[in-house]
Enzyme design. Sequence first.
Site, PDB file in Angstrom:
ATOM      1  CD  GLU A   1      15.680 -12.120 -40.251  1.00 48.24           C
ATOM      2  OE1 GLU A   1      16.274 -11.069 -39.783  1.00 48.24           O
ATOM      3  OE2 GLU A   1      15.988 -13.064 -40.162  1.00 48.24           O
TER       4      GLU A   1
ATOM      5  CD  GLU B   1      34.353 -12.624 -54.697  1.00 51.65           C
ATOM      6  OE1 GLU B   1      35.408 -12.393 -54.362  1.00 51.65           O
ATOM      7  OE2 GLU B   1      33.648 -13.508 -53.891  1.00 51.65           O
TER       8      GLU B   1
END
Length: 294
Positions: free
Chosen positions: A79, A110
């Site tokens: 963004e 992970e």
Amino acid sequence: MLNTETPSQEHAGLDQYPVAELVDTLIADQFNAIAAVQAAAPSITAAVDAAAPRIAAGGRLIYVGAGTSGRLGVLDGVELHPTFSWPHERALSLLAGGKGAMFKAVEGAEDDSKQGFLDLAALLPQANDVVLLLAASGSTPYVLGALDAARTAGALTIGIANNPDAPVAMRAELGITLDTGPEVISGSTRLKAGTSQKIALNTISSAIMVRLNKVYGNLMVDMKATNAKLVRRAVALTRHATGADEASAHFVLEQCDFHVKVAIVVLKCQVPIARARALLAQAEGSVRAALLLQ
């Protein structure tokens, strides 16, 4: 047991709540996310103070995380371009499991600290880079591996976790603890832990952009007008900053490729576009400083 994993004692009968009470409970708990970020304000301030000069010197923002934390990092970085015209190549994201993990969980990714190290090292981190490492637990191996690679390269590391004394915050150069406590739905850190991370990331990146002269007053003046909505926004911002009428604002914006900063200087100083651009360059992109130079 980690605070974020501890079953909440307040809502043990959550599955029996009427819908209205269930909705109210889930919403109310989000206010704890705000409180956690407010409590961490000094640490966030220190992070911005340390990061802004490095980014101004040409460094990159690099986000690292797994699961919800990783996706929030991707979102914050993506963004920055439409909001502040920030170059894509200077806002990078690493998500455990790769790009596909943005849409579908990649089980076990992970847990791979070596891959985290290799993924970060592949970006060839430099001293001016700022690496934001996110982990609700604070101990995600992938993130800690990336942290080791970033520190080895001398980049600034900022560890963000939702549990006190978490490894990612303790081992990073700067640590931010967002102590959100137990979740309403036990262990679901996509709830208020995730909300607190979103707020913290918004705050850090936005504050850095303000320091880099991407804002005039509180106006978003370095945006990319890439669609009809954003063209209208550019016109509105230019009018607000200069007092010009809509036709004049739109005309000047058309001439300068809808660059709001340039249009503001043109209209307020009554100078040609080339001169406005030169003033902004001299003022290191600061509209306020450019206006004083004329």
